[in-house]
Design a protein around this motif. Structure first.
Motif, mmCIF file in Angstrom:
data_model
loop_
_atom_site.group_PDB
_atom_site.id
_atom_site.type_symbol
_atom_site.label_atom_id
_atom_site.label_comp_id
_atom_site.label_asym_id
_atom_site.label_seq_id
_atom_site.Cartn_x
_atom_site.Cartn_y
_atom_site.Cartn_z
ATOM 1 N N GLU A 1296 9.383 61.921 7.146
ATOM 2 C CA GLU A 1296 8.059 61.485 6.653
ATOM 3 C C GLU A 1296 7.853 60.008 6.938
ATOM 4 O O GLU A 1296 6.813 59.581 7.453
ATOM 5 C CB GLU A 1296 7.996 61.720 5.137
ATOM 6 N N ARG A 1299 7.329 59.340 10.362
ATOM 7 C CA ARG A 1299 5.984 59.721 10.747
ATOM 8 C C ARG A 1299 4.973 58.661 10.307
ATOM 9 O O ARG A 1299 4.097 58.290 11.069
ATOM 10 C CB ARG A 1299 5.635 61.062 10.127
ATOM 11 N N GLN A 1300 5.196 58.231 9.117
ATOM 12 C CA GLN A 1300 4.256 57.206 8.627
ATOM 13 C C GLN A 1300 4.294 55.975 9.493
ATOM 14 O O GLN A 1300 3.264 55.416 9.864
ATOM 15 C CB GLN A 1300 4.621 56.808 7.202
ATOM 16 N N SER A 1302 5.301 55.662 12.440
ATOM 17 C CA SER A 1302 4.695 55.883 13.743
ATOM 18 C C SER A 1302 3.180 55.913 13.624
ATOM 19 O O SER A 1302 2.474 55.367 14.463
ATOM 20 C CB SER A 1302 5.227 57.177 14.363
ATOM 21 N N SER A 1303 2.726 56.535 12.563
ATOM 22 C CA SER A 1303 1.267 56.605 12.411
ATOM 23 C C SER A 1303 0.683 55.206 12.211
ATOM 24 O O SER A 1303 -0.357 54.886 12.784
ATOM 25 C CB SER A 1303 0.894 57.496 11.233
ATOM 26 N N LYS A 1305 2.000 52.480 13.227
ATOM 27 C CA LYS A 1305 2.041 51.811 14.517
ATOM 28 C C LYS A 1305 0.904 52.277 15.396
ATOM 29 O O LYS A 1305 0.183 51.503 16.003
ATOM 30 C CB LYS A 1305 3.372 52.140 15.200
ATOM 31 N N GLY A 1306 0.832 53.589 15.312
ATOM 32 C CA GLY A 1306 -0.220 54.169 16.151
ATOM 33 C C GLY A 1306 -1.567 53.585 15.828
ATOM 34 O O GLY A 1306 -2.312 53.187 16.721
ATOM 35 N N SER A 1307 -1.827 53.469 14.544
ATOM 36 C CA SER A 1307 -3.145 52.980 14.156
ATOM 37 C C SER A 1307 -3.318 51.532 14.597
ATOM 38 O O SER A 1307 -4.372 51.152 15.113
ATOM 39 C CB SER A 1307 -3.317 53.097 12.645
#
Lengths: 1314, 373
Positions: A1296, A1299-1300, A1302-1303, A1305-1307
């Motif tokens: 999790e 994922r967070q 990465s998310s 970062k992604g954002s």
């Protein structure tokens, strides 16, 4: 020989040296002590929290103020009385041994037997009075009240005894003196550990009783029947440096612990009636407060008395005179114990008794009591025979008089004694100051009554030598001086007034007034043949008075001349001469200073009423002078005037003048100078003589002080007379007798007019001065702020001074620079150093000195300013109060310091520290007959109205160690103030509404009130109560303790009273009630009162009914039943029995003094006589007989039955009939075979049952086992699962997170991208 | 045994008040014989009877016995009780006669005294209520008898012969008194006064003020004399007018003088101008006498000094009045206290007459009536 065994040096790890070293070491390292730490790391010491700081501040302040005591004025005298050390303890504990050892320690003397108090000098500034306290509770109570220090002896081998605790409690009640414990009998302990343990145990118990840390001494063992020297020495040291706190009762009451008693009763009276009341004198150091003569005292154990006489004696055990050395020498180590017969010498006022102790006691004593001998020697050599000493000593009463020897004095004080004289004609009482020699003469005169002439001659012959006429001369000169002053002032004013025309009336007027005073006056029967010398004096004075009058009238310029004429011619009227010439002088020398007189107003007391008469005739402008004339008349009166002029003898007069000339230097000087003045002969004067004196200004100034001295007693004499006034009416009877035969009939002593004059406090101005005149006005000019001020207060002057100080300043607004005046010195600006240099350089000239002084002044002033500015805030209220008290104490000490003891005693009373002799009359003979020196005799002074009785209310609590509770109306022995007495207290408690409700018994653990009839004692005084003072009981004897709350002449204690009545007619809520009251009037009194029935129905009394008597109408909140009882609750005032019975334990015969018993309680009486209490039959307990209760059958009406549901309906189940015989079941009787079968079956079934049971148990166990295993398995399984879950969740969580992340970062990337 | 304090015995009715007051305070019984025994109208007068009744009112448990002719009085004092009381004073003497004694007793009551006195407020014989208010109350304050409740309020003014005045006197109670050192009277800074008139023209007061000012202005500019004209029910039953003046020094000493008109129907009518002038002159006389306590209150000051704690008190007085001298003698017989009396001459020439410095050690009196809780 071998050095190997030597100990190695071991460095110190503690102690100052080690500390020092460590410090040095640390310093070397650079990490120093605390202060350095503060420097090193200042941040660590900054304020961390303001709140905390405030709290700590508060705390320190709290602690500081907690230490404060209410400051009291320190009234201890400069030479305090000996400290009272009371040695107390149970019997056989070693009290007398301790006392003996202490005395030996301090004085190197060995007393064999100790009876009563022993006073010793223990140091340069301290004396001790040591007294032993027996175990009798009376003694304990009495001594606890006078003790300054208590040595409490405790037998360590036994432990504490009841007496110890009782004494401690007594002390607590009567103010807590210092208490030191002394453990004795410590040598009985063989085991050291046990000893230690015991000591510790006793110490802690002692601490809880006294205060933690109280001093406890250990007297370990005896050596030759005495305690160890070193230990006693230590104890002595402690005693002699101890400080004491003032105890309220002791400091506010005078008291004497008598160390000697003498009987003064007339032996004849005793012979006639051996049981007659005695007159005794008691001796002792006065302690506490000032004692006044004729005041009331209480002797605990004897009763109340009025002091008939007090006198102070030379100190028998005086402190050494101040010498600058360290210790006392042997001579100064005095011991004084007359009751123990120390030294065998007893002093009396007029005799010395030497106790020889039998004819053969001599030889024995010499060996045994060697030290005693020494004391005797010292006493004989130094103080011996006080009366001899007194006889040789001389006292001069006045400045120039020859000293009076003891042959002149029959009395103790060389003090004018008062003699009451009554004038024959008017019956006026005069208080004549009779010096002892006068009296002697009187006696002589009285003895040879038959020949007055002879008497006169005698007196004349006495004139030349006797010191008595010095007194007269002194008196005259005194008066003369007085006159000078008066006349001086008069002259000042009389400049404006010439009231000459009144002169004619004047003389008769005076004669008139004289009549008033003298003709009316009358000689006392016994002193009627007064010594002629006195008469002469009087006559002279009278004449002087005459002259006085005339001169007053004509005090103008013409008068001046006339006066001089007279001055030349007259020889004996010296006084008048002085007064006459005086005005002239004051005219000539207006600068004359310090006119000293008694004031006009001061002398008009006696003549207040008469002055009116006089005024009518003496229309004199100057009322001052007039009243002085009155003063003069008064004076002459005072001296015991007689009218008989016929006996005048010129020779007497001449001798008199001669003596005056020789004795009185001042007068003579004045006389000589007189001649410079113009002299003329006054024809009005009947005698002639040359009197010369001149006013010398410098001399005048020098004498100012003297005059002040002399005028003062005059005013005093005017107010108080010369000596103590007797109670007028008591001696009246004796006065009336004339020679035992004739009774003089005369008017009342006090002139009627005065006795019944108008009672008004206004001080009327007889002759107002003319305030329109400038001179008169200027006489009070400076009384106003507009007048001239004193130098130290004059604003202008002060301002000037200030200007010198703060001269330089610049007005900031205007910019003007003000330069200070160059002050008187000149060089002001120079720096101080320069000035000092100047000082050094220049010689100390007066000018320089002045300058210096000025500078010092300036500096002081600046410092004061500074102090005022910066120190003001520091002084707290407490400090101010303390300062004030201190000032008052200083004033108290300083005020009468310069006066001799006899005068001082009159103003202050006898001050504590004096050794006094107190005479008491009407003492019960038992006191003398049964006198036992082992019991302390205390004279406790009583304050105002403390000798009266009234109702006293107390707050009382039963002592927690006393086993019983106290019953109202049981007699109780109280110790209150100085007194011990039996009384009947009533206990009460105060309800919330202030009602004081009577209690039958004291509450167990609570305070309650108590009221009794007894001596008035100031509020706040503690008391204790015991039920009996006789005998000993193993129990604790102090029944109750408490404090006085209120004093009154009536009390308001009430008890509940319930009046019951019965309804005799009941309406709805109204009801007629009878039997509660007996008359209509009673009912009327209770109209509106709340009543209640026993069942709880409340109501009110309404109105009385006519019949039956005492019945009334009442209303209730509900209907009453006839069977109800109605009651009203009322409060009935309780009366307190007026029973006050002082414990007269000292009157009991020797050996029985501890067995005083007063009134017994009814309980005691019943017990002693075996009388059973007659009980009320109704209040007896009887077996309760309860009748069996029968309940009727429940009857339900038919209609109701019908309505009820079935289950509630009464079921009318009829009983089954008897089963008929044919339906009875028959009994079965088995065959033997059948029996066997059934037995076997039952046995089998039993076995089977057992088996089944066993199997069941087994199965159960198995199941248990299985469950256990199962549980274990489950737990493990659960654990495993949990772990697995954990793992899974962790993985899940990580995932999790990832994922967070990465998310995110992604954002962010996304954002960036955007 | 207790309760046998020596009975003091006197003859004649003079100084009846101080004897009764001192007996009450000292708790000693008192016997006065031969009260006007030889006069046509023997025995106690109505004002004396009224005074005895007042003493009975403020005490509890006192025993008063008067013989049939009223020539002998026996008084056994009780304890001072106080509380709210009312008393009708006899109009033959002023209220001051009663108030003076109450001032001595009031601080030592069980309950604070609050008493309404009715009668003659101002007359020629006794110190008037105005004077006592202006002088005695500040004196009491010096001894620590202080507080809001210490006051004298004149509700109605009554002049002789009929009276009709009413005052309220209230005083707090104290347990002990402070010692005083009161030896410097200071210089007079202001003169105040009251000129009162009842049932006459209000102009009378103004006339008195004018004339008094005329004299006093020569000494001091700060003079203010209030005029107090009471009307209607507050003016009592008889006409009259009068004036009282007080001089206050910078140290708080207050000297007073007063004068009242002749009672209606007795003596010649007095002109207000003349009265004002005479009153001002009386004040100057009083100033001449000087001291820290004015002549009417000398005995009060001496009493309070006597009843102080066991400390030295000093007070500077003007010449002692006859009343005071007798009071001193009584103080000695009741309390065994003697004053040290020193005459002081003023160094300056213009400071009035001679003064007397009185010094004594207090007897340590404490209020035995006051209840402690």
């Amino acid at each position: 020989m071998e050095e190997k065994e030597k100990k190695k040096h071991r460095a110190k790890h503690s102690g100052p040296k080690a500390e020092k070293k460590r410090k040095r070491y640390l310093n070397d390292l650079g990490i120093g002590d605390e202060e350095n730490a503060r420097k090193r790391n200042p941040k660590a010491f900054t304020v961390q929290s303001a709140v905390r700081m405030a709290r700590t501040f508060h705390r320190t302040q709290d602690l500081k103020t907690k230490k404060h005591h209410i400051p009291v004025v320190d009234r201890t005298p400069l030479e305090p009385p000996p400290v009272v050390v009371v040695v107390v303890g149970p019997p056989k504990v070693g009290k007398s041994t301790v006392i003996k050892c202490l005395i030996k320690n301090f004085t190197r003397q060995k007393l064999v037997e100790i009876r009563g108090p022993v006073t010793i000098v223990s140091g340069k500034k301290r004396r001790l009075t040591i007294i032993e306290c027996g175990c009798d509770i009376n003694t304990m109570i009495d001594l606890a009240k006078v003790a300054d220090l208590v040595l409490m002896l405790i037998d360590a081998s036994f432990g504490f005894e009841m007496e110890t605790f009782e004494f401690l409690n007594i002390c607590q009640v009567h103010g807590f003196p210092k208490i030191m414990g002394v453990l004795t009998h410590l040598d009985t302990f063989k085991n050291n550990k046990q000893l230690k343990k015991t000591k510790k145990k006793l110490k802690h118990r002692f601490w809880t009783e006294v205060y933690p840390g109280a001093k406890l001494f250990y007297l370990s063992g005896m050596v030759h029947g005495e305690y160890q020297k070193q230990e006693i020495h230590n104890l002595g040291r402690f005693i002699s440096v101890m400080k004491f706190r003032p105890l309220t009762w002791q400091t506010s009451h005078p008291y004497v612990l008598a160390d000697r008693m003498e009987e003064l009763t007339n032996p004849e009276d005793v012979r006639i009636n051996p049981k007659c009341d005695r007159k005794i004198s008691l001796y002792g150091y006065l302690r506490g407060a000032h004692l006044k003569n004729k005041s009331q005292i209480h002797m605990p154990g004897v009763g109340d008395f009025t002091v008939s006489d007090v006198s102070f004696l030379p100190d028998p055990c005086a402190l050494p005179e101040q010498q600058k050395k360290r210790s006392l020498n042997e001579k100064e180590k005095l011991v004084y114990a007359p009751l123990s017969g120390v030294g065998g010498i007893v002093y009396d006022k007029d005799a010395v008794y030497i106790d020889l102790g039998g004819s053969h006691a001599h030889e024995k004593e010499e060996e045994e009591a060697r030290p005693n001998q020494e004391l005797v020697q010292s006493l004989i050599s130094t103080h011996s025979a006080i009366d001899v000493k007194m006889a040789s000593s001389k006292v001069s009463l006045f400045m120039d008089s020859t000293p009076l020897g003891s042959e002149d004095v029959g009395q103790e004080f060389v003090m004018p004694k008062e003699e009451r004289q009554v004038d024959l004609k008017s019956g006026r009482v005069r208080r004549k100051a009779v010096f002892e020699d006068d009296e002697k003469e009187n006696d002589d005169a009285a003895s040879d009554e038959e020949d007055d002439q002879e008497d006169e001659e005698e007196a004349v012959s006495e004139h030349g030598s006797d010191g008595d006429d010095e007194n007269d001369a002194e008196e005259e000169s005194e008066r003369m001086l007085l006159w000078e002053g008066m006349a001086g002032r008069r002259a000042k004013r009389l400049k404006t007034e010439v009231p000459q025309e009144e002169a004619v009336n004047e003389l008769p007027a005076f004669a008139d007034s004289d009549d008033d005073l003298e003709v009316s006056s009358e000689e006392e029967g016994e002193t009627a043949p007064e010594d002629s010398e006195m008469e002469e004096d009087e006559e002279e004075e009278e004449e002087e008075g005459d002259v006085q009058r005339t001169c007053e009238d004509e005090s103008s310029v013409s008068e001046f001349e006339a006066a001089n004429k007279r001055a030349e011619s007259k020889q004996c009227d010296m006084d008048s001469e002085h007064t006459e010439t005086k005005p002239q002088i004051s005219v000539h020398s207006p600068k004359r200073k310090a006119v000293l007189t008694t004031d006009s107003g001061n002398c008009t007391a006696e003549e207040a009423s008469e002055s009116e008469d006089e005024n009518s005739s003496l229309e004199e402008g100057d009322d001052e002078g007039e009243s002085h004339g009155e003063l003069e008349a008064d004076e002459t009166n005072r001296n015991g005037f007689q009218q008989s002029k016929a006996k005048k003898a010129d020779s007497v007069r001449h001798t008199k003048v001669k003596t005056l000339d020789t004795e009185d230097d001042d007068v003579e000087n004045l006389l000589r100078e007189e001649e410079e003045y113009e002299e003329k002969i006054d024809l009005s004067a009947d005698t002639t003589g040359a009197l010369k004196w001149k006013e010398d200004l410098t001399q005048k100034a020098a004498e100012a002080f003297l005059r002040q001295q002399r005028s003062t007693p005059n005013l005093r004499k005017l107010v108080y007379g010369t000596a103590v006034e007797d109670e007028d009416q008591e001696s009246e009877g004796a006065d009336d007798e004339l020679g035992g035969l004739f009774r003089v009939s005369r008017p009342d002593q006090a002139s009627k007019q005065k006795a019944n004059a108008l009672d008004c406090s206004k001080f009327l101005v007889e002759k107002p001065q003319d305030w329109d005149l400038e001179e008169v006005m200027s006489s009070i000019r400076d009384c106003f702020v507009t007048g001239k001020w004193e130098d130290d207060k004059d604003a202008a002057k002060l301002l000037e001074e200030d200007e010198e100080l703060y001269g330089d300043f610049e007005d900031l607004e205007t910019g003007v620079v003000h330069k200070g005046k160059a002050a008187a010195g000149g060089e002001q600006s120079g720096s101080e150093e320069e000035e000092e240099e100047d000082e050094k350089m220049s010689k100390p000239e007066p000018e320089e000195e002045e300058k210096k002084k000025e500078r010092m002044d300036k500096k002081r002033k600046l410092k004061e300013m500074f102090d005022a500015e910066y120190d003001e805030g520091d002084a707290t209220y407490f400090d101010d109060l303390k300062e004030e008290m201190h000032k008052q104490a200083q004033l108290n000490r300083a005020e009468f310091e310069d006066q001799d003891d006899e005068t001082r005693v009159q103003y202050e009373g006898f001050r504590p520290g004096m050794y006094v002799r107190i005479e008491i009359e009407n003492v019960p003979c038992e006191f003398v007959l049964n006198f036992d020196p082992h019991y302390p005799i205390i004279l406790g002074g009583l304050g105002n109205s403390e000798g009266n009785v009234g109702y006293v209310q107390l707050r009382l609590k039963k002592h927690r160690w006393y086993k019983k509770i106290l019953k109202t109306r049981d007699p109780l022995i109280l110790s209150l103030g100085w007194r011990r007495f039996q009384t009947i207290p009533m206990f009460y408690i105060e309800d919330h509404n202030g009602r004081q409700r009577l209690l039958k018994y004291t509450p167990q653990h609570m305070h309650c009130g108590a009221a009794f009839w007894g001596p008035i004692t100031p509020q706040g005084t503690g008391f204790l109560a015991v039920q009996s003072v006789s005998g000993t009981t193993p129990d604790f004897r102090i029944a109750a303790t408490g404090v006085v709350l209120d004093l009154d002449k009536s009390i308001t204690i009430v008890k509940k009273l319930k009046l019951t009545g019965f309804p005799f007619k009941i309406f709805k809520n109204t009801c007629f009630i009878k039997g509660m009251f007996n008359s209509q009037l009673e009912v009327a009194k209770f109209e509106g009162a709340a009543i209640r029935s026993v069942s709880g129905i409340r109501g009110q009394i309404k109105k009385a009914l006519r019949a039956p008597v005492g019945a009334f109408r009442a209303t209730f909140e509900d209907k009453l039943l006839m069977s109800d009882i109605v009651f009203v609750r009322t409060w009935y005032p309780v009366s307190i029995p007026m029973f006050y019975n002082p414990v007269t334990s000292l009157l009991k015969p020797a050996g029985e003094k501890g067995s005083w018993s007063g009134m017994k309680t009814t309980g005691q009486l019943r017990y002693e006589r075996g009388i059973k209490l007659k009980q009320n039959k109704d209040s007896l307990y009887k077996p309760i007989v309860r009748e069996k209760r029968h309940f009727n059958k429940l009857h339900i009406p038919k209609a109701l039955q019908k309505a009820l549901p079935f289950k509630n309906k009464p079921k009318n189940l009829e009983k089954k009939g008897k089963t008929p015989k044919d339906q009875w079941r028959p009994a079965v009787i088995r065959e033997p075979h059948e029996k066997k079968i059934s037995a076997l079956l039952s046995a089998l079934s039993t076995v089977n049952n057992y088996k089944i049971k066993k199997a069941k148990v087994k199965h159960r166990e198995q199941l248990k086992e299985y469950l256990k295993v199962k549980q274990k398995e489950d737990e493990q399984k659960f654990k495993r699962q949990k772990e697995a879950k954990k793992k899974v969740y962790r993985i899940l969580g990580q995932r999790e997170k990832k994922r967070q992340k990465s998310s995110l970062k992604g954002s962010s990337k996304g954002e960036k991208n955007m | 045994a207790a309760g046998e304090a020596q009975c003091l015995s006197y003859t004649g009715c003079n100084f009846l008040r101080q004897r009764l007051v001192l007996a009450t305070l000292s708790g000693r019984p008192l016997k006065i014989r031969k009260i006007r025994a030889k006069e046509e109208d023997p025995g106690l007068r109505d004002f004396e009877a009224s005074f005895i009744r007042l003493i009975d009112k403020v005490t509890n448990g006192s025993r008063i016995e008067i013989n049939q002719t009223g020539t002998t009085l026996y008084y056994q004092p009780g304890l001072l009780y106080g509380g709210s009381l009312e008393h009708d004073c006899s109009p033959s003497r002023g209220i001051g006669y009663y108030l003076e004694s109450l001032l001595c007793l009031a601080p030592f009551m069980k309950h604070p005294l609050k008493i309404v006195l009715r009668g003659v407020t101002n007359d020629q014989v006794d110190p008037s209520v105005d004077v006592l208010k202006a002088t005695a109350l500040p004196l009491l304050k010096k001894f620590g008898i202080d507080g809001e409740s210490l006051e004298i309020k004149i509700n109605r003014r009554g002049m002789p012969p009929k009276g009709g005045g009413e005052i309220l006197f209230s005083c707090p109670v104290r347990k002990v008194l402070q010692p005083v050192q009161f030896t410097d009277p200071g210089k007079i800074k202001r003169i105040r006064g009251t000129a009162y008139s009842v049932r006459v023209s209000p102009q009378m007061a103004n006339r008195m003020v004018e004339s008094a000012r005329g004299i006093l202005n020569k000494f001091l500019p700060d003079i203010y004399i209030y005029t107090d004209h009471m009307k209607g029910v507050n003016s009592g039953k008889s006409p009259g007018f009068g004036m009282c003046l007080t001089a206050e020094t910078i140290n708080g000493t207050i000297l007073s003088a007063e004068l009242a008109s002749n009672p209606q129907g007795q003596g010649a009518a007095v002109l207000p101008e003349e009265l004002g002038q005479n009153c001002a002159k009386l004040l100057l006389e009083e100033v001449y006498r000087g001291g820290c306590v004015d002549s009417t209150n000398q005995s009060l000051a001496l009493l309070l000094m006597t009843l102080g704690q066991r400390d030295v008190s000093k007070v500077l007085l003007g010449p002692l009045s006859p009343y005071t001298i007798e009071f001193l003698r009584h103080l000695r017989s009741f309390f065994q206290i003697m004053f040290k009396i020193e005459t002081k001459t003023t160094e300056e020439e213009h400071m009035g007459g001679e003064k007397v410095l009185m010094t004594c050690v207090g007897i340590g009196f404490c209020n035995l009536s006051k209840t402690i809780r």
